[in-house]
Design a protein around this motif. Sequence first.
Motif: not given
Length: 443
Positions: A112-113, A118-119, A281-284, A315-318
């Motif tokens: 989830f992102s 938005v897409a 793109d700034y959001i984890p 997994s959390l990508s920041v």
Amino acid sequence: MRKVLIVCLGIVLSLPILAQENTTEQNPQFLKISLREAVQYAVDHNRSLQNATLDEKQQHAARWQTIATMLPQVSGTLDYLNMCGYKMNIGGMASVPMNPNGTLGVTAAMAFSGKQVVASLLNNLAIEMSEVSKKKTEQTVINNVITNYYTILTLTETIDLLERNYENLTVLHQRAQKAVDVGAAEQISADQIEVQVNTYKTSISDVKLNREVLISMLKFILGLDNVTEIELTDKISDLMSVEESLAILNEEFDIEKNYDYQLVSKNTELAKKQITLAAMDYIPSISAYYKYSAKTYFGADEGFNMTNPNTVGVSLSVPLWSSGQRASAITQKKLALQSAQNTLLDTKDQLNISNYQYRYNLKNAYEKYMVQKKNTEVSQKVLDNISKKFDYGYASSTEVTTASQDLITAQTNYVNAVLSTVEAYLNLKDLINIPYEDINDNK
């Protein structure tokens, strides 16, 4: 068994008949059609409109693709491993046999992102734009049907007029030639009329050729095979109603209903969403998975087994640093939005100008239509009158030639006036966005 065979045989024998009936329905050999029926037939069978419908369905499928990326994804694996009798030695311990084994694995993952959210919103806009594009395509198809239908009727009327006068001039030429043969007139008189006879003959051939081309074009718009014969049942006199058509001038112009404005407006909204998409793109982003594994040695010794039956991972990508790439992307999208907003303002101004221009064009076109219609009627009466006088010796061949030329010119101007009127009417109809059904209901 015999009954089954008989039924199957009957079905097989009926398939060609059913296929032929279906083909005949879609591409009839002969079709009598009114303007209203032609419009509906085109809406149902035109291939460009069918493609617009398919494009709309593609956008719906694309939206579900985006939504599906936010839902759990499950995959399965099945592995088989055979080390061909190898035994593992671990220090001084007894060797461990590496027996053949198989592993069944099932993995469920979910990611989830903000970009996915938005897409999906962008997909919604794309669907709305495809719906507007479909309506715009339908509008264009209907206009093409109406224009071709009117033009074919007008050319048919022209052919009837030219053929009628061609026969009359042929008779006059024969009488003039007889007068020359008996010495009652000069050859130049008969020759002048013969020139006009040949002119009418050439004009008839040209108009018939143009009509055939337009009929082929109408068949193409309707989605018919070119071998299909069509007959237009309406008459131009029934369709060209000045009072009813000029009633469109009383309709108010609501720019929000115009399809061109809607498309440009949706494009501006799309540009705004693109900025939001770039900012995501700034959001984890977060992802998680669960894996289940089951291993079997097919009844042999288990040996060295490190397979974990249940595994869970998160997994959390920041995003931390991109050397200005993300900021530049946002700046680019903002500039694109400004450009889209300028286009929207220009479109709004152009459509408002077109509103005044199309209304003037329609009034002017109908005035010319009425004048040219009257001129054609008068020119026909003049030619008929002079032809009678010539028959009795009270008019010259020059007068017959001049009157026949004037009639051809008047008829040509009349055809152009009809087409200009239809074009002006359709332009205003599209601008205001009046559905064809509403037009017919008012008539």
